[in-house]
Design a protein around this motif. Structure first.
Motif, PDB file in Angstrom:
ATOM      1  N   ASP A 123       1.165  -0.774   0.047  1.00  0.00           N
ATOM      2  CA  ASP A 123      -0.350   0.423   0.382  1.00  0.00           C
ATOM      3  C   ASP A 123       1.080   1.347   0.138  1.00  0.00           C
ATOM      4  OD1 ASP A 123      -1.964   1.638   0.477  1.00  0.00           O
ATOM      5  OD2 ASP A 123      -2.058   1.651   2.145  1.00  0.00           O
ATOM      6  N   PRO A 124       0.546   2.028  -0.751  1.00  0.00           N
ATOM      7  CA  PRO A 124       1.562   3.906  -1.061  1.00  0.00           C
ATOM      8  C   PRO A 124       1.446   3.729   0.446  1.00  0.00           C
ATOM      9  CG  PRO A 124       0.334   3.326  -2.877  1.00  0.00           C
ATOM     10  CD  PRO A 124      -0.692   2.170  -1.851  1.00  0.00           C
ATOM     11  N   TRP A 125       0.499   4.242   0.869  1.00  0.00           N
ATOM     12  CA  TRP A 125       0.671   4.416   2.940  1.00  0.00           C
ATOM     13  C   TRP A 125       1.545   4.014   3.512  1.00  0.00           C
ATOM     14  CZ3 TRP A 125      -0.847   9.306   2.661  1.00  0.00           C
ATOM     15  CH2 TRP A 125      -1.979  10.006   1.904  1.00  0.00           C
ATOM     16  N   MET A 126       1.862   2.331   3.108  1.00  0.00           N
ATOM     17  CA  MET A 126       2.313   2.117   4.075  1.00  0.00           C
ATOM     18  C   MET A 126       4.063   2.372   3.642  1.00  0.00           C
ATOM     19  SD  MET A 126       2.906  -0.535   6.818  1.00  0.00           S
ATOM     20  CE  MET A 126       1.930  -1.705   6.626  1.00  0.00           C
ATOM     21  N   ILE A 127       4.178   3.074   2.609  1.00  0.00           N
ATOM     22  CA  ILE A 127       5.856   3.649   2.144  1.00  0.00           C
ATOM     23  C   ILE A 127       5.406   4.855   2.536  1.00  0.00           C
ATOM     24  CG2 ILE A 127       7.146   4.149  -0.076  1.00  0.00           C
ATOM     25  CD1 ILE A 127       5.805   2.154  -1.213  1.00  0.00           C
ATOM     26  N   VAL A 128       4.834   5.436   2.678  1.00  0.00           N
ATOM     27  CA  VAL A 128       4.719   6.866   3.528  1.00  0.00           C
ATOM     28  C   VAL A 128       4.857   7.174   4.816  1.00  0.00           C
ATOM     29  CG1 VAL A 128       3.361   9.088   3.633  1.00  0.00           C
ATOM     30  CG2 VAL A 128       3.205   8.095   1.980  1.00  0.00           C
ATOM     31  N   ALA A 129       4.355   5.813   5.249  1.00  0.00           N
ATOM     32  CA  ALA A 129       4.077   5.538   7.210  1.00  0.00           C
ATOM     33  C   ALA A 129       5.531   5.653   7.265  1.00  0.00           C
ATOM     34  CB  ALA A 129       3.700   5.013   7.317  1.00  0.00           C
ATOM     35  N   LEU A 130       6.423   4.402   6.639  1.00  0.00           N
ATOM     36  CA  LEU A 130       7.704   4.018   6.937  1.00  0.00           C
ATOM     37  C   LEU A 130       8.834   4.903   7.033  1.00  0.00           C
ATOM     38  CD1 LEU A 130       7.272   0.137   5.745  1.00  0.00           C
ATOM     39  CD2 LEU A 130       7.689   0.865   8.083  1.00  0.00           C
ATOM     40  N   SER A 131       8.479   5.612   5.769  1.00  0.00           N
ATOM     41  CA  SER A 131       9.211   6.814   5.503  1.00  0.00           C
ATOM     42  C   SER A 131       9.759   8.052   6.458  1.00  0.00           C
ATOM     43  CB  SER A 131       9.149   7.689   3.691  1.00  0.00           C
ATOM     44  OG  SER A 131       9.048   6.037   3.215  1.00  0.00           O
ATOM     45  N   SER A 132       8.064   8.122   6.698  1.00  0.00           N
ATOM     46  CA  SER A 132       7.819   9.137   8.055  1.00  0.00           C
ATOM     47  C   SER A 132       8.767   8.365   9.314  1.00  0.00           C
ATOM     48  CB  SER A 132       7.011   9.205   7.802  1.00  0.00           C
ATOM     49  OG  SER A 132       5.792  10.002   6.825  1.00  0.00           O
ATOM     50  N   ALA A 133       8.893   7.067   9.428  1.00  0.00           N
ATOM     51  CA  ALA A 133       9.356   6.919  11.005  1.00  0.00           C
ATOM     52  C   ALA A 133      10.954   7.039  10.201  1.00  0.00           C
ATOM     53  CB  ALA A 133       8.853   5.118  11.161  1.00  0.00           C
ATOM     54  N   VAL A 134      10.958   6.474   9.434  1.00  0.00           N
ATOM     55  CA  VAL A 134      12.897   6.758   9.071  1.00  0.00           C
ATOM     56  C   VAL A 134      13.236   8.156   9.500  1.00  0.00           C
ATOM     57  CG1 VAL A 134      14.487   6.668   7.340  1.00  0.00           C
ATOM     58  CG2 VAL A 134      13.492   4.302   7.506  1.00  0.00           C
ATOM     59  N   LEU A 135      12.656   9.226   8.876  1.00  0.00           N
ATOM     60  CA  LEU A 135      12.952  10.646   8.753  1.00  0.00           C
ATOM     61  C   LEU A 135      12.383  10.765  10.362  1.00  0.00           C
ATOM     62  CD1 LEU A 135      13.085  13.211   7.987  1.00  0.00           C
ATOM     63  CD2 LEU A 135      10.690  13.557   7.780  1.00  0.00           C
ATOM     64  N   ALA A 136      11.615  10.423  11.239  1.00  0.00           N
ATOM     65  CA  ALA A 136      11.322  10.734  13.169  1.00  0.00           C
ATOM     66  C   ALA A 136      12.981  10.288  13.260  1.00  0.00           C
ATOM     67  CB  ALA A 136      10.582  10.173  12.737  1.00  0.00           C
ATOM     68  N   LEU A 137      13.135   8.923  12.954  1.00  0.00           N
ATOM     69  CA  LEU A 137      14.969   8.342  13.314  1.00  0.00           C
ATOM     70  C   LEU A 137      15.979   9.087  13.168  1.00  0.00           C
ATOM     71  CD1 LEU A 137      13.670   4.310  13.479  1.00  0.00           C
ATOM     72  CD2 LEU A 137      13.917   5.670  16.074  1.00  0.00           C
ATOM     73  N   GLY A 138      15.996   9.587  12.020  1.00  0.00           N
ATOM     74  CA  GLY A 138      16.547  10.280  11.470  1.00  0.00           C
ATOM     75  C   GLY A 138      17.139  11.868  12.008  1.00  0.00           C
ATOM     76  N   ILE A 139      16.335  12.607  12.266  1.00  0.00           N
ATOM     77  CA  ILE A 139      16.234  13.763  13.400  1.00  0.00           C
ATOM     78  C   ILE A 139      16.223  13.079  14.264  1.00  0.00           C
ATOM     79  CG2 ILE A 139      14.844  15.496  14.169  1.00  0.00           C
ATOM     80  CD1 ILE A 139      12.976  15.025  10.879  1.00  0.00           C
ATOM     81  N   SER A 140      15.776  12.474  14.668  1.00  0.00           N
ATOM     82  CA  SER A 140      16.020  12.002  16.909  1.00  0.00           C
ATOM     83  C   SER A 140      17.620  11.214  17.123  1.00  0.00           C
ATOM     84  CB  SER A 140      14.866  10.647  17.421  1.00  0.00           C
ATOM     85  OG  SER A 140      13.581  10.807  17.016  1.00  0.00           O
ATOM     86  N   TYR A 141      18.074  10.649  15.508  1.00  0.00           N
ATOM     87  CA  TYR A 141      19.580  10.504  16.150  1.00  0.00           C
ATOM     88  C   TYR A 141      20.427  11.381  16.242  1.00  0.00           C
ATOM     89  CZ  TYR A 141      23.515   8.263  14.924  1.00  0.00           C
ATOM     90  OH  TYR A 141      25.419   7.794  15.399  1.00  0.00           O
ATOM     91  N   TYR A 142      20.091  12.688  14.861  1.00  0.00           N
ATOM     92  CA  TYR A 142      20.721  13.472  15.145  1.00  0.00           C
ATOM     93  C   TYR A 142      20.184  14.872  16.145  1.00  0.00           C
ATOM     94  CZ  TYR A 142      21.671  18.524  13.591  1.00  0.00           C
ATOM     95  OH  TYR A 142      22.470  20.109  13.564  1.00  0.00           O
ATOM     96  N   LEU A 143      19.647  14.418  16.663  1.00  0.00           N
ATOM     97  CA  LEU A 143      19.466  15.425  17.875  1.00  0.00           C
ATOM     98  C   LEU A 143      20.358  14.726  19.304  1.00  0.00           C
ATOM     99  CD1 LEU A 143      15.627  16.336  17.644  1.00  0.00           C
ATOM    100  CD2 LEU A 143      17.316  18.200  17.500  1.00  0.00           C
TER     101      LEU A 143
END
Length: 152
Positions: A123-143
């Motif tokens: 489902d394309p929304w699954m890709i959006v959700a997973l991408s958002s999770a990666v982005l959030a984790l990347g920002i968290s890691y940076y912080l």
């Protein structure tokens, strides 16, 4: 015997508080449990690789075969990294599992998900959700890294 097999557990045992001893024992039990899971997973990994590549499939270059193999390999690697983080907590006196390591393990789990997903049926929304999770984790890691640099 314990000192030979588990030096990180018994090192400085006499200087540890009661709670620190409890933490070390819990870490040891978790390490042994995850180690057992990894050993069983490796057994099944080898068995499934032999079945997938030599017995069941006529085309060993089928991408689904590679997806299944990489899924199993990455699952074992994630478990080993988690186990390694627990062992490191036992080696450092007064230490605890670092949030940075947990975030990196979560990123590895998401990368595993991206590598094994079936692009034809996802489902394309699954890709959006997973991408958002990666982005959030990347920002968290940076912080977290930024906070660690500032606190030093």
């Amino acid at each position: 015997m314990l000192k030979k097999w588990f030096p990180e557990l018994v090192g400085q045992w006499s200087t540890l508080s009661g709670y620190q001893r409890f933490e070390r024992l819990v870490s040891l039990v978790l390490t042994m449990a995850i180690g057992a899971v990894v050993l069983v997973a490796i057994y099944y990994l080898v068995r499934h690789v032999i079945e997938l590549l030599f017995l069941q499939t006529r085309d060993p270059f089928d991408y689904r075969v590679f997806q299944a193999v990489f899924d199993m390999i990455l699952t074992v690697l994630i478990a080993m990294e988690f186990n390694n983080s627990i062992v490191r907590t036992m080696e450092d006196r007064g230490s605890f599992i670092q949030v940075e390591i947990v975030v990196l393990i979560a990123v590895m789990a998401l990368v595993r998900k991206f590598m094994v997903m079936d692009l034809e049926s996802i489902d394309p929304w699954m890709i959006v959700a997973l991408s958002s999770a990666v982005l959030a984790l990347g920002i968290s890691y940076y912080l977290i890294r930024l906070g660690n640099k500032i606190s030093r």
